[in-house]
Design a protein around this motif. Sequence first.
Motif, PDB file in Angstrom:
ATOM      1  N   THR A 259       0.811  -1.225   0.000  1.00  0.00           N
ATOM      2  CA  THR A 259       0.000   0.000   0.000  1.00  0.00           C
ATOM      3  C   THR A 259       0.838   1.266   0.000  1.00  0.00           C
ATOM      4  O   THR A 259       0.389   2.313  -0.473  1.00  0.00           O
ATOM      5  CB  THR A 259      -0.943   0.045   1.212  1.00  0.00           C
ATOM      6  OG1 THR A 259      -0.174  -0.024   2.425  1.00  0.00           O
ATOM      7  CG2 THR A 259      -1.935  -1.092   1.174  1.00  0.00           C
TER       8      THR A 259
ATOM      9  N   ILE B   7      -0.183   4.525  -2.085  1.00  0.00           N
ATOM     10  CA  ILE B   7      -0.533   5.792  -1.448  1.00  0.00           C
ATOM     11  C   ILE B   7       0.242   6.945  -2.066  1.00  0.00           C
ATOM     12  O   ILE B   7      -0.290   8.051  -2.240  1.00  0.00           O
ATOM     13  CB  ILE B   7      -0.294   5.723   0.073  1.00  0.00           C
ATOM     14  CG1 ILE B   7      -1.334   4.812   0.732  1.00  0.00           C
ATOM     15  CG2 ILE B   7      -0.367   7.116   0.708  1.00  0.00           C
ATOM     16  CD1 ILE B   7      -1.105   4.581   2.216  1.00  0.00           C
TER      17      ILE B   7
ATOM     18  N   GLN C 288      -1.481   8.564  -4.746  1.00  0.00           N
ATOM     19  CA  GLN C 288      -2.680   9.300  -4.364  1.00  0.00           C
ATOM     20  C   GLN C 288      -2.350  10.745  -3.976  1.00  0.00           C
ATOM     21  O   GLN C 288      -3.250  11.575  -3.857  1.00  0.00           O
ATOM     22  CB  GLN C 288      -3.348   8.620  -3.164  1.00  0.00           C
ATOM     23  CG  GLN C 288      -3.704   7.164  -3.366  1.00  0.00           C
ATOM     24  CD  GLN C 288      -4.996   6.980  -4.112  1.00  0.00           C
ATOM     25  OE1 GLN C 288      -6.066   7.285  -3.604  1.00  0.00           O
ATOM     26  NE2 GLN C 288      -4.910   6.508  -5.339  1.00  0.00           N
TER      27      GLN C 288
ATOM     28  N   SER D 261      -8.852  11.853  -0.487  1.00  0.00           N
ATOM     29  CA  SER D 261      -8.408  10.499  -0.873  1.00  0.00           C
ATOM     30  C   SER D 261      -8.764   9.478   0.197  1.00  0.00           C
ATOM     31  O   SER D 261      -9.195   8.358  -0.112  1.00  0.00           O
ATOM     32  CB  SER D 261      -6.892  10.494  -1.123  1.00  0.00           C
ATOM     33  OG  SER D 261      -6.569  11.200  -2.297  1.00  0.00           O
TER      34      SER D 261
ATOM     35  N   TYR E 293     -12.594   8.859  -0.016  1.00  0.00           N
ATOM     36  CA  TYR E 293     -12.943   7.976  -1.134  1.00  0.00           C
ATOM     37  C   TYR E 293     -12.610   6.524  -0.805  1.00  0.00           C
ATOM     38  O   TYR E 293     -13.384   5.608  -1.097  1.00  0.00           O
ATOM     39  CB  TYR E 293     -12.190   8.385  -2.405  1.00  0.00           C
ATOM     40  CG  TYR E 293     -12.457   9.783  -2.904  1.00  0.00           C
ATOM     41  CD1 TYR E 293     -13.641  10.456  -2.594  1.00  0.00           C
ATOM     42  CD2 TYR E 293     -11.523  10.464  -3.693  1.00  0.00           C
ATOM     43  CE1 TYR E 293     -13.881  11.740  -3.051  1.00  0.00           C
ATOM     44  CE2 TYR E 293     -11.755  11.742  -4.162  1.00  0.00           C
ATOM     45  CZ  TYR E 293     -12.929  12.379  -3.839  1.00  0.00           C
ATOM     46  OH  TYR E 293     -13.162  13.658  -4.305  1.00  0.00           O
ATOM     47  N   ARG E 294     -11.439   6.330  -0.207  1.00  0.00           N
ATOM     48  CA  ARG E 294     -11.000   4.975   0.135  1.00  0.00           C
ATOM     49  C   ARG E 294     -12.007   4.283   1.030  1.00  0.00           C
ATOM     50  O   ARG E 294     -12.371   3.118   0.787  1.00  0.00           O
ATOM     51  CB  ARG E 294      -9.633   5.038   0.823  1.00  0.00           C
ATOM     52  CG  ARG E 294      -9.177   3.711   1.417  1.00  0.00           C
ATOM     53  CD  ARG E 294      -7.785   3.822   2.016  1.00  0.00           C
ATOM     54  NE  ARG E 294      -7.345   2.571   2.617  1.00  0.00           N
ATOM     55  CZ  ARG E 294      -6.090   2.301   2.958  1.00  0.00           C
ATOM     56  NH1 ARG E 294      -5.147   3.200   2.776  1.00  0.00           N
ATOM     57  NH2 ARG E 294      -5.771   1.135   3.506  1.00  0.00           N
TER      58      ARG E 294
ATOM     59  N   TYR F 228      -1.240   9.780   5.457  1.00  0.00           N
ATOM     60  CA  TYR F 228      -1.201  10.399   4.133  1.00  0.00           C
ATOM     61  C   TYR F 228      -0.427  11.717   4.178  1.00  0.00           C
ATOM     62  O   TYR F 228       0.328  12.033   3.256  1.00  0.00           O
ATOM     63  CB  TYR F 228      -2.620  10.651   3.623  1.00  0.00           C
ATOM     64  CG  TYR F 228      -3.263   9.453   2.953  1.00  0.00           C
ATOM     65  CD1 TYR F 228      -3.758   9.535   1.657  1.00  0.00           C
ATOM     66  CD2 TYR F 228      -3.411   8.228   3.602  1.00  0.00           C
ATOM     67  CE1 TYR F 228      -4.370   8.460   1.033  1.00  0.00           C
ATOM     68  CE2 TYR F 228      -4.016   7.144   3.005  1.00  0.00           C
ATOM     69  CZ  TYR F 228      -4.502   7.259   1.719  1.00  0.00           C
ATOM     70  OH  TYR F 228      -5.100   6.174   1.114  1.00  0.00           O
TER      71      TYR F 228
ATOM     72  N   TYR G 166      -5.312   6.821 -10.599  1.00  0.00           N
ATOM     73  CA  TYR G 166      -5.715   7.289  -9.266  1.00  0.00           C
ATOM     74  C   TYR G 166      -6.880   6.457  -8.757  1.00  0.00           C
ATOM     75  O   TYR G 166      -6.868   5.982  -7.616  1.00  0.00           O
ATOM     76  CB  TYR G 166      -6.111   8.769  -9.314  1.00  0.00           C
ATOM     77  CG  TYR G 166      -6.673   9.265  -7.996  1.00  0.00           C
ATOM     78  CD1 TYR G 166      -5.825   9.683  -6.981  1.00  0.00           C
ATOM     79  CD2 TYR G 166      -8.051   9.268  -7.754  1.00  0.00           C
ATOM     80  CE1 TYR G 166      -6.323  10.112  -5.764  1.00  0.00           C
ATOM     81  CE2 TYR G 166      -8.561   9.688  -6.535  1.00  0.00           C
ATOM     82  CZ  TYR G 166      -7.699  10.108  -5.550  1.00  0.00           C
ATOM     83  OH  TYR G 166      -8.201  10.524  -4.338  1.00  0.00           O
ATOM     84  N   TRP G 167      -7.904   6.255  -9.596  1.00  0.00           N
ATOM     85  CA  TRP G 167      -9.092   5.521  -9.152  1.00  0.00           C
ATOM     86  C   TRP G 167      -8.806   4.031  -8.989  1.00  0.00           C
ATOM     87  O   TRP G 167      -9.400   3.370  -8.136  1.00  0.00           O
ATOM     88  CB  TRP G 167     -10.249   5.759 -10.126  1.00  0.00           C
ATOM     89  CG  TRP G 167     -10.707   7.180 -10.072  1.00  0.00           C
ATOM     90  CD1 TRP G 167     -10.546   8.144 -11.017  1.00  0.00           C
ATOM     91  CD2 TRP G 167     -11.356   7.821  -8.966  1.00  0.00           C
ATOM     92  NE1 TRP G 167     -11.061   9.340 -10.581  1.00  0.00           N
ATOM     93  CE2 TRP G 167     -11.564   9.176  -9.325  1.00  0.00           C
ATOM     94  CE3 TRP G 167     -11.787   7.388  -7.718  1.00  0.00           C
ATOM     95  CZ2 TRP G 167     -12.183  10.087  -8.473  1.00  0.00           C
ATOM     96  CZ3 TRP G 167     -12.409   8.297  -6.856  1.00  0.00           C
ATOM     97  CH2 TRP G 167     -12.601   9.630  -7.238  1.00  0.00           C
TER      98      TRP G 167
ATOM     99  N   GLY H  14      -6.017   3.009  -7.814  1.00  0.00           N
ATOM    100  CA  GLY H  14      -5.410   3.017  -6.488  1.00  0.00           C
ATOM    101  C   GLY H  14      -6.447   3.086  -5.383  1.00  0.00           C
ATOM    102  O   GLY H  14      -6.335   2.401  -4.359  1.00  0.00           O
ATOM    103  N   VAL H  15      -7.482   3.914  -5.579  1.00  0.00           N
ATOM    104  CA  VAL H  15      -8.558   4.017  -4.591  1.00  0.00           C
ATOM    105  C   VAL H  15      -9.248   2.664  -4.421  1.00  0.00           C
ATOM    106  O   VAL H  15      -9.535   2.234  -3.293  1.00  0.00           O
ATOM    107  CB  VAL H  15      -9.584   5.096  -5.013  1.00  0.00           C
ATOM    108  CG1 VAL H  15     -10.834   5.017  -4.141  1.00  0.00           C
ATOM    109  CG2 VAL H  15      -8.962   6.492  -4.910  1.00  0.00           C
TER     110      VAL H  15
END
Length: 305
Positions: free
Chosen positions: A28, A32, A35, A44, A47-48, A93, A225-226, A228-229
């Motif tokens: 992860t 991250i 992100q 972020s 969303y996660r 983050y 990005y999405w 990754g989410v």
Amino acid sequence: MTAPDRPQSTRLAVLVPFGIVTVIWGSTWLVIVGQLGVVPPSWSVAYRFVVAGVAMLAWAAWRGELVRLDARGWAFALALAVGQFVLNFNFVYRAESYITSGLVAVVFALLLVPNAVFARIFLGQRMGVQLLVGSGIAIVGVALLFLHEVRTSPGGTAALMTGLGFTLAGILSASSANILQGTATAKRYPMIGTLGVAMLIGAAIDAAYAWATTGPPVFPASPAYWAGVLYLGIAASAIAFPLYFGVLRIIGPAKAAYSGVLVPVIAMLLSTLFEGYRWSLLAGAGAALAMVGLVVALRARRPNR
């Protein structure tokens, strides 16, 4: 040591989920990083945990698990949400905005210290001699990894101290949530559904904080990005957290936190494959000691209270 005398932490029912969680969470840190700089960190995180919470409740529904929480259950879910899914992740983050993901991962391995201390204070769980020895070996290994990462970390002293401060705050927040999962209250409610509720509560708080501090939500066009989410929400949250908390309830917060000792080693191995990371003698010695400490600690039997 005969089979009946083997500690719970050496049984496959614990080692398999322990290994899965470690590999997932070891990956992860790279995700991250992707992100950051695209969307404000709190968005972020929100969303996660929207993704994770929905996935968890869908899983609970598929299992036929009804989520019925009384006032105590809602209070527990709120406390878990704030500690694990709001404070912890917002701190982590932000830490990665100041220091490298590798350094954050290494420092986070120190989670075993507050977990052991808080488990003694709030759960009455003592650490035996073998577990203390294993912890000591692992901490030396973590210290060597820390020295290596500090030497290779870009940025000045101010960035380093800020990043470390955020990481330590995240460790304490995560530890508080770990201890909550070791209480009798946690065992009164179905884990999957309760975690799903806690994740959605956390996502709501994250979103409120993000909107108040950075403005309305940002929806980037980047597929990476999405992706990754989704990975962080489903694999690293909806799958990993139930496995981790299930292990924690069996072997206790102190031993469960040893997943964090292996996480930076996994992260460094993945970085070797995908980022051209080069090992030094210091990093290799630290990783080896962390592994030795892990083996010693997991073979320790839990002492009587």
